[in-house]
Motif scaffolding. Sequence first.
Motif, PDB file in Angstrom:
ATOM      1  N   THR A   1      26.244  42.012  -2.083  1.00  0.00           N
ATOM      2  CA  THR A   1      27.581  42.578  -1.937  1.00  0.00           C
ATOM      3  C   THR A   1      27.712  43.869  -2.726  1.00  0.00           C
ATOM      4  O   THR A   1      27.070  44.070  -3.760  1.00  0.00           O
ATOM      5  CB  THR A   1      28.659  41.586  -2.417  1.00  0.00           C
ATOM      6  OG1 THR A   1      28.412  41.252  -3.787  1.00  0.00           O
ATOM      7  CG2 THR A   1      28.643  40.321  -1.575  1.00  0.00           C
TER       8      THR A   1
ATOM      9  N   GLU B   1      34.095  45.082  10.129  1.00  0.00           N
ATOM     10  CA  GLU B   1      35.286  44.241  10.240  1.00  0.00           C
ATOM     11  C   GLU B   1      36.494  45.018   9.726  1.00  0.00           C
ATOM     12  O   GLU B   1      36.486  45.527   8.595  1.00  0.00           O
ATOM     13  CB  GLU B   1      35.140  42.954   9.444  1.00  0.00           C
ATOM     14  CG  GLU B   1      34.064  42.014   9.961  1.00  0.00           C
ATOM     15  CD  GLU B   1      33.997  40.704   9.174  1.00  0.00           C
ATOM     16  OE1 GLU B   1      33.201  39.832   9.558  1.00  0.00           O
ATOM     17  OE2 GLU B   1      34.745  40.580   8.160  1.00  0.00           O
TER      18      GLU B   1
ATOM     19  N   GLU C   1      26.840  43.196   2.364  1.00  0.00           N
ATOM     20  CA  GLU C   1      28.234  43.407   2.732  1.00  0.00           C
ATOM     21  C   GLU C   1      28.920  44.304   1.715  1.00  0.00           C
ATOM     22  O   GLU C   1      28.819  44.084   0.505  1.00  0.00           O
ATOM     23  CB  GLU C   1      28.963  42.072   2.832  1.00  0.00           C
ATOM     24  CG  GLU C   1      30.432  42.182   3.198  1.00  0.00           C
ATOM     25  CD  GLU C   1      31.079  40.816   3.324  1.00  0.00           C
ATOM     26  OE1 GLU C   1      31.121  40.283   4.460  1.00  0.00           O
ATOM     27  OE2 GLU C   1      31.523  40.261   2.288  1.00  0.00           O
ATOM     28  N   TRP C   2      29.598  45.340   2.241  1.00  0.00           N
ATOM     29  CA  TRP C   2      30.368  46.251   1.398  1.00  0.00           C
ATOM     30  C   TRP C   2      31.837  46.152   1.803  1.00  0.00           C
ATOM     31  O   TRP C   2      32.169  46.067   2.993  1.00  0.00           O
ATOM     32  CB  TRP C   2      29.906  47.694   1.580  1.00  0.00           C
ATOM     33  CG  TRP C   2      28.523  47.961   1.106  1.00  0.00           C
ATOM     34  CD1 TRP C   2      28.141  48.476  -0.100  1.00  0.00           C
ATOM     35  CD2 TRP C   2      27.311  47.742   1.839  1.00  0.00           C
ATOM     36  NE1 TRP C   2      26.776  48.591  -0.170  1.00  0.00           N
ATOM     37  CE2 TRP C   2      26.236  48.150   1.001  1.00  0.00           C
ATOM     38  CE3 TRP C   2      27.019  47.248   3.116  1.00  0.00           C
ATOM     39  CZ2 TRP C   2      24.910  48.078   1.406  1.00  0.00           C
ATOM     40  CZ3 TRP C   2      25.700  47.171   3.518  1.00  0.00           C
ATOM     41  CH2 TRP C   2      24.658  47.579   2.673  1.00  0.00           C
ATOM     42  N   THR C   3      32.736  46.199   0.822  1.00  0.00           N
ATOM     43  CA  THR C   3      34.168  46.063   1.074  1.00  0.00           C
ATOM     44  C   THR C   3      34.915  47.258   0.499  1.00  0.00           C
ATOM     45  O   THR C   3      34.629  47.706  -0.614  1.00  0.00           O
ATOM     46  CB  THR C   3      34.715  44.768   0.439  1.00  0.00           C
ATOM     47  OG1 THR C   3      33.968  43.650   0.949  1.00  0.00           O
ATOM     48  CG2 THR C   3      36.182  44.580   0.760  1.00  0.00           C
TER      49      THR C   3
ATOM     50  N   LYS D   1      35.231  45.884   5.996  1.00  0.00           N
ATOM     51  CA  LYS D   1      33.956  45.339   5.541  1.00  0.00           C
ATOM     52  C   LYS D   1      32.846  45.890   6.434  1.00  0.00           C
ATOM     53  O   LYS D   1      32.987  45.904   7.663  1.00  0.00           O
ATOM     54  CB  LYS D   1      33.953  43.809   5.595  1.00  0.00           C
ATOM     55  CG  LYS D   1      34.853  43.139   4.562  1.00  0.00           C
ATOM     56  CD  LYS D   1      34.699  41.614   4.613  1.00  0.00           C
ATOM     57  CE  LYS D   1      35.558  40.946   3.545  1.00  0.00           C
ATOM     58  NZ  LYS D   1      35.377  39.463   3.560  1.00  0.00           N
TER      59      LYS D   1
ATOM     60  N   GLN E   1      28.866  45.184   7.203  1.00  0.00           N
ATOM     61  CA  GLN E   1      27.775  44.229   6.996  1.00  0.00           C
ATOM     62  C   GLN E   1      26.534  44.724   7.728  1.00  0.00           C
ATOM     63  O   GLN E   1      26.636  45.233   8.842  1.00  0.00           O
ATOM     64  CB  GLN E   1      28.190  42.842   7.508  1.00  0.00           C
ATOM     65  CG  GLN E   1      29.397  42.273   6.771  1.00  0.00           C
ATOM     66  CD  GLN E   1      30.394  41.585   7.693  1.00  0.00           C
ATOM     67  OE1 GLN E   1      30.352  41.748   8.908  1.00  0.00           O
ATOM     68  NE2 GLN E   1      31.327  40.843   7.111  1.00  0.00           N
TER      69      GLN E   1
ATOM     70  N   GLN F   1      30.507  47.751  -2.925  1.00  0.00           N
ATOM     71  CA  GLN F   1      31.809  48.345  -2.677  1.00  0.00           C
ATOM     72  C   GLN F   1      31.699  49.606  -1.827  1.00  0.00           C
ATOM     73  O   GLN F   1      30.707  50.342  -1.873  1.00  0.00           O
ATOM     74  CB  GLN F   1      32.492  48.688  -4.012  1.00  0.00           C
ATOM     75  CG  GLN F   1      32.788  47.483  -4.876  1.00  0.00           C
ATOM     76  CD  GLN F   1      33.747  46.506  -4.198  1.00  0.00           C
ATOM     77  OE1 GLN F   1      34.788  46.907  -3.669  1.00  0.00           O
ATOM     78  NE2 GLN F   1      33.393  45.229  -4.200  1.00  0.00           N
TER      79      GLN F   1
ATOM     80  N   THR G   1      24.352  47.363  -4.324  1.00  0.00           N
ATOM     81  CA  THR G   1      24.713  45.971  -4.081  1.00  0.00           C
ATOM     82  C   THR G   1      24.118  45.069  -5.143  1.00  0.00           C
ATOM     83  O   THR G   1      23.205  45.438  -5.886  1.00  0.00           O
ATOM     84  CB  THR G   1      24.210  45.501  -2.707  1.00  0.00           C
ATOM     85  OG1 THR G   1      22.787  45.664  -2.648  1.00  0.00           O
ATOM     86  CG2 THR G   1      24.866  46.293  -1.588  1.00  0.00           C
TER      87      THR G   1
ATOM     88  N   LYS H   1      41.903  46.773   4.959  1.00  0.00           N
ATOM     89  CA  LYS H   1      40.612  46.453   4.340  1.00  0.00           C
ATOM     90  C   LYS H   1      39.523  46.613   5.394  1.00  0.00           C
ATOM     91  O   LYS H   1      39.736  46.331   6.575  1.00  0.00           O
ATOM     92  CB  LYS H   1      40.627  45.023   3.791  1.00  0.00           C
ATOM     93  CG  LYS H   1      39.339  44.586   3.097  1.00  0.00           C
ATOM     94  CD  LYS H   1      39.515  43.242   2.389  1.00  0.00           C
ATOM     95  CE  LYS H   1      39.859  42.125   3.363  1.00  0.00           C
ATOM     96  NZ  LYS H   1      39.956  40.798   2.689  1.00  0.00           N
TER      97      LYS H   1
END
Length: 808
Positions: free
Chosen positions: A549, A665, A620-622, A757, A759, A551, A540, A755
């Motif tokens: 943040t 999420e 947070e990773w997306t 997410k 957190q 990935q 991050t 998608k």
Amino acid sequence: MQLLDTEGFLPFFPDLVADSNLQNPLHSRQLAVEDIYETMRNWFFKEEFQTGNNHIDSFLRNIGTYDNQQFNTYEQSLSTLIESMTIADQLAHSTKLTGNDTSTNSLHACLCKPKTQVAAEMRDYILQALKELVGQWADVYTAQFIQYNPTFKTTYGFPAGFGSVQNLNDHHFHYGYFLRAAAAIGRYDRPWLDGYLPFFDELRKDVANYDRSNTNYPFLRNFSPFYGHNWANGTSQNGADQESTSEAINFSTGLMELGLLLGNNEWRDMGMYMYEQEIQAAEQYWFNQDATLPNVVPRPPVDPNDIRYNGNWPEEFVTYRGPDGGVWHTTLAGILDQRFVKRETFFGDIDATYFIHLIPMSANTLYVGRNQAWLQATWKQYLLDTGAQGNPDFQSKFETFIGAWQARMPASGQGINGTGLTPALTRIAREHIFQPFGTNTMAKYWAYTNSLLGQVDTSIVADTPAYGAFKDVGGSSSFVAYNPTNQSASVTFKNRITNTVVATLSVPAQSIATKSSGRTSTFKPSQITTPGGRLYLGPTTGPTPLPMTGQLTSAPGTWLPPNGTFPFPRLSTDISRIMPSLSIVPVATGRCSDLDLPGNPSGPNGGDQTCRQSNKAYAEWTGTFKGSLVGSKPFTQMTVYTDPALQIGWQQDPAIRGNTHVRVEYYFDATHTDPDRIEVYTLPSAHGNSFVMLQNKMTPYYFGCYSDKSNFGVCNGEDSGLYGPDNPVLSPGKIQLDNRFADAAPFPASVTCGKIKVQMYGQAGDDAGAKVPVPISVGTSPLLNRASWVQPPYNGGECNPATNSHSN
């Protein structure tokens, strides 16, 4: 020079039970393979029964039963994982284990998937847990680590246990479990074994350094070629002694297994020598198998110095008048000292004297049944010694091992004190004290397998190191051979005396094969593959600006500690060398609920203003996902490794009392700006310094149901796949579906491109003392055993959000 005959050894059993029609004699409509599966499923997901109202929880939720922070190097419970992994793998390949597991619990949870798939899930999880528990000893950033001492030329582990550091005791007992775990893992993941091989080689040399030019360790340390066995007392200042022959032999087994697996003939041959020599020593000095067992008590000699021997022991020690007035015999000793022999042990009652030579419950202890006359006489004496003969309700603390012992012998006698399969299963089925190093699954698997194989046949020898020959009471023979090499092998079995060939067996590469009653079967340990939908947490940004943040990607991380030798940090808080593998979430400055992101709460008008005033103390990773929904009861899979007590060395931090949260999420269409489904997982952080122990390893297995705004903290009664304990004493966790401001959508049947997410944040409520930074393991190679990941319940892997995104 002494020439030793080898009489065979097996590192694990063949899959006879998994592919047989053998029935459970206690339940005539149940196959043996189904009995083993159901017993293992309960141990793994729910709870193994034991006496009274004691609760141990499921294996998934209570790994501390098998290992815990600051446990010493005597890791005998690793044997449960070693054996259970193979059992689960054989179940996963069984042709007799059919249909779906539709078991439900009172929380409306159901596995609802094929039984073989459940078995594969158990196998994969056990394999990873074994890697974690063993691998963390090679890392100083944990509550358990190994150290080399150049002054005393030894390697030992912290924390200390059983005098392993202070007196250098029991190193072969301890390290045997490590070597056998290494071999078991290597059968499924050879790159892992290769990566940790230098670590295991140090343990090997500490006990069995056969290279006189290597001055880092003494030659064979406590193994005495003169006596033919190891001594367990490290310094032997008051005389050498040893208790457990089977655990000494367990080390030899591990060395043999690794030598065979690695193609290292020196390790193989040293292990074979120690294995057979230790067995002979046990048979002579601990078991006194050359003694006769007369029905008359010998008269004491007139001269007390006139000691007459029966075998290797004084005849009055072998045969004596029992408390019931009958003739009793000593057929087995607990402690052998250079000065004396005792029937007792260092730790328990008379039943422990028998148990201590039967651990671990593994195929490598089949040698105990080579002499059936001695074994059956010893069983009769066990019943006398413990009072079980006159009191069938007697229970040892080690009932599963006693049951497994009964199964080594042909069927004889009546009731629970008989021998053979039915009495063994009867004993195992009776409520008893739970022992983590001998589960009901292991004992049943042992009993059923022995009933199919018969007893060890020492009249047969094979031209390979890893083999077994057996004969049942009807005269039928079974032949087993293990081939760990990468090429097939042909094994010949001969009569030891006449040299006549009695059987040949073709064994495929990396397989164990069996020929029994004209039928040949093979089992090859599975090569484990990573599911396509798995997404790994990458490094991050940060620590500023917040939030941090990163990935989520299908490619695992690559970070590993640099090679080389470095000074031990002066401060226990110095974790600089592993910082590239961490994302450390800072302490929240505001006050937020468990459902809200610190500094970024949900809700109308910007959410709770007290929480909004906090710093954005979360990471947070997306990532993306696509494909069809997997299973009829889908849920989010994950393993996220945290360690709020992280430091150098083996101390713990008892002040840790906060929670760690994972918030997931889902956007079932990647173009959506608001999440369609929000799940919040909250677990208390463990105070032990470890990424892989208890709730520091965050998985959905700690949760038994979903909860929502209708009554947060209470199960909402909806069906789920979160199958596990439903006992209110164990209080399974609840996954919070955050539907306070919008409905939580169910998982759609398919997703074109979605998608996700993830957190993470720590304690954010009123209790300031519970707020601590939360280190999260990110970007690491799976070889480090703490590569964090999440897995949506879809089978299509990643996707490109630029492509048309919608769900069905």
